[in-house]
Design a protein around this motif. Structure first.
Motif, PDB file in Angstrom:
ATOM      1  N   GLU A  58       0.827  -1.202   0.000  1.00 22.85           N
ATOM      2  CA  GLU A  58       0.000   0.000   0.000  1.00 22.85           C
ATOM      3  C   GLU A  58       0.866   1.259   0.000  1.00 22.85           C
ATOM      4  O   GLU A  58       0.570   2.228  -0.702  1.00 22.85           O
ATOM      5  N   ILE A  59       1.948   1.227   0.762  1.00 26.50           N
ATOM      6  CA  ILE A  59       2.880   2.362   0.770  1.00 26.50           C
ATOM      7  C   ILE A  59       3.462   2.560  -0.625  1.00 26.50           C
ATOM      8  O   ILE A  59       3.564   3.680  -1.126  1.00 26.50           O
ATOM      9  N   GLY A  60       3.825   1.466  -1.276  1.00 19.39           N
ATOM     10  CA  GLY A  60       4.374   1.548  -2.633  1.00 19.39           C
ATOM     11  C   GLY A  60       3.391   2.145  -3.626  1.00 19.39           C
ATOM     12  O   GLY A  60       3.767   2.974  -4.468  1.00 19.39           O
ATOM     13  N   THR A  93      -4.323  18.516  -7.047  1.00 23.22           N
ATOM     14  CA  THR A  93      -3.041  17.796  -7.103  1.00 23.22           C
ATOM     15  C   THR A  93      -2.286  17.949  -5.786  1.00 23.22           C
ATOM     16  O   THR A  93      -1.771  16.961  -5.238  1.00 23.22           O
ATOM     17  N   ILE A  94      -2.259  19.148  -5.261  1.00 18.31           N
ATOM     18  CA  ILE A  94      -1.589  19.386  -3.979  1.00 18.31           C
ATOM     19  C   ILE A  94      -2.318  18.635  -2.861  1.00 18.31           C
ATOM     20  O   ILE A  94      -1.687  18.031  -1.980  1.00 18.31           O
ATOM     21  N   GLU A  95      -3.639  18.626  -2.907  1.00 21.84           N
ATOM     22  CA  GLU A  95      -4.424  17.909  -1.902  1.00 21.84           C
ATOM     23  C   GLU A  95      -4.144  16.403  -1.965  1.00 21.84           C
ATOM     24  O   GLU A  95      -4.016  15.747  -0.921  1.00 21.84           O
ATOM     25  N   LEU A  96      -4.023  15.867  -3.172  1.00 26.85           N
ATOM     26  CA  LEU A  96      -3.716  14.442  -3.333  1.00 26.85           C
ATOM     27  C   LEU A  96      -2.357  14.101  -2.724  1.00 26.85           C
ATOM     28  O   LEU A  96      -2.217  13.111  -1.998  1.00 26.85           O
ATOM     29  N   ILE A  97      -1.369  14.935  -3.008  1.00 31.11           N
ATOM     30  CA  ILE A  97      -0.025  14.701  -2.453  1.00 31.11           C
ATOM     31  C   ILE A  97      -0.072  14.725  -0.928  1.00 31.11           C
ATOM     32  O   ILE A  97       0.467  13.838  -0.257  1.00 31.11           O
ATOM     33  N   ALA A 102       0.189  11.752   4.153  1.00 28.24           N
ATOM     34  CA  ALA A 102      -0.371  11.481   5.483  1.00 28.24           C
ATOM     35  C   ALA A 102      -0.715   9.999   5.628  1.00 28.24           C
ATOM     36  O   ALA A 102      -0.464   9.392   6.682  1.00 28.24           O
ATOM     37  N   GLU A 103      -1.279   9.407   4.585  1.00 33.03           N
ATOM     38  CA  GLU A 103      -1.583   7.972   4.611  1.00 33.03           C
ATOM     39  C   GLU A 103      -0.308   7.163   4.827  1.00 33.03           C
ATOM     40  O   GLU A 103      -0.287   6.222   5.622  1.00 33.03           O
ATOM     41  N   ASN A 104       0.744   7.524   4.107  1.00 35.33           N
ATOM     42  CA  ASN A 104       2.007   6.798   4.246  1.00 35.33           C
ATOM     43  C   ASN A 104       2.592   6.943   5.645  1.00 35.33           C
ATOM     44  O   ASN A 104       3.172   5.991   6.176  1.00 35.33           O
ATOM     45  N   ALA A 105       2.445   8.106   6.232  1.00 33.06           N
ATOM     46  CA  ALA A 105       2.944   8.291   7.599  1.00 33.06           C
ATOM     47  C   ALA A 105       2.209   7.341   8.552  1.00 33.06           C
ATOM     48  O   ALA A 105       2.836   6.684   9.393  1.00 33.06           O
ATOM     49  N   GLY A 106       0.899   7.243   8.403  1.00 33.54           N
ATOM     50  CA  GLY A 106       0.122   6.320   9.236  1.00 33.54           C
ATOM     51  C   GLY A 106       0.487   4.867   8.972  1.00 33.54           C
ATOM     52  O   GLY A 106       0.597   4.059   9.901  1.00 33.54           O
ATOM     53  N   LEU A 107       0.677   4.517   7.708  1.00 36.11           N
ATOM     54  CA  LEU A 107       1.056   3.146   7.358  1.00 36.11           C
ATOM     55  C   LEU A 107       2.440   2.798   7.900  1.00 36.11           C
ATOM     56  O   LEU A 107       2.666   1.674   8.367  1.00 36.11           O
ATOM     57  N   ASN A 108       3.355   3.743   7.848  1.00 36.08           N
ATOM     58  CA  ASN A 108       4.693   3.497   8.400  1.00 36.08           C
ATOM     59  C   ASN A 108       4.634   3.283   9.908  1.00 36.08           C
ATOM     60  O   ASN A 108       5.366   2.454  10.448  1.00 36.08           O
ATOM     61  N   GLU A 109       3.763   4.011  10.583  1.00 37.21           N
ATOM     62  CA  GLU A 109       3.585   3.793  12.025  1.00 37.21           C
ATOM     63  C   GLU A 109       3.038   2.397  12.292  1.00 37.21           C
ATOM     64  O   GLU A 109       3.496   1.709  13.220  1.00 37.21           O
TER      65      GLU A 109
END
Length: 115
Positions: A58-60, A93-97, A102-109
């Protein structure tokens, strides 16, 4: 009283074959129990690794979406600066980034918590 004598005689009449059979059965019962315990541990480990792999996947996917959004953002800014074109999707586009980061930060946690 005769029942007690019969029980005692039955217990005394147990030969070495019966003791050996009991020992073999006990050994195999312990072996099966141990194998089941290790099987459960292996299964739990596989499930944990599967969860980690799903999170990494998912991170990828998010990183790919982020890279595409950055490319779109760069091309849009280039067109604005060089070609004097409008960039109507800039905010989205900025909102998507921001959302994917933020999703990746949560997934990494989550991933760190599993390790």
């Amino acid at each position: 009283m005769s029942e007690n004598n019969e029980n005692n005689n039955n217990q005394e009449n147990k030969g070495p074959e019966e003791d050996f059979t009991k020992q073999v059965n006990d050994f195999f019962n312990k072996a099966v129990k141990t194998a089941q315990e290790y099987g459960k541990k292996a299964s739990d480990k596989i499930d944990l690794e599967r969860q980690k792999a799903a999170i990494r996947s998912e991170i990828g996917h998010n990183m790919k979406d982020i890279a595409n959004a950055y490319e779109k953002l760069g091309r849009g800014y280039y067109d604005v600066k060089v070609n004097a074109k409008d960039f109507p999707d800039e905010a989205e586009t900025i909102e998507l980034i921001t959302k994917k980061e933020a999703e990746n930060a949560g997934l990494n946690e989550k991933l760190n918590a599993l390790q």
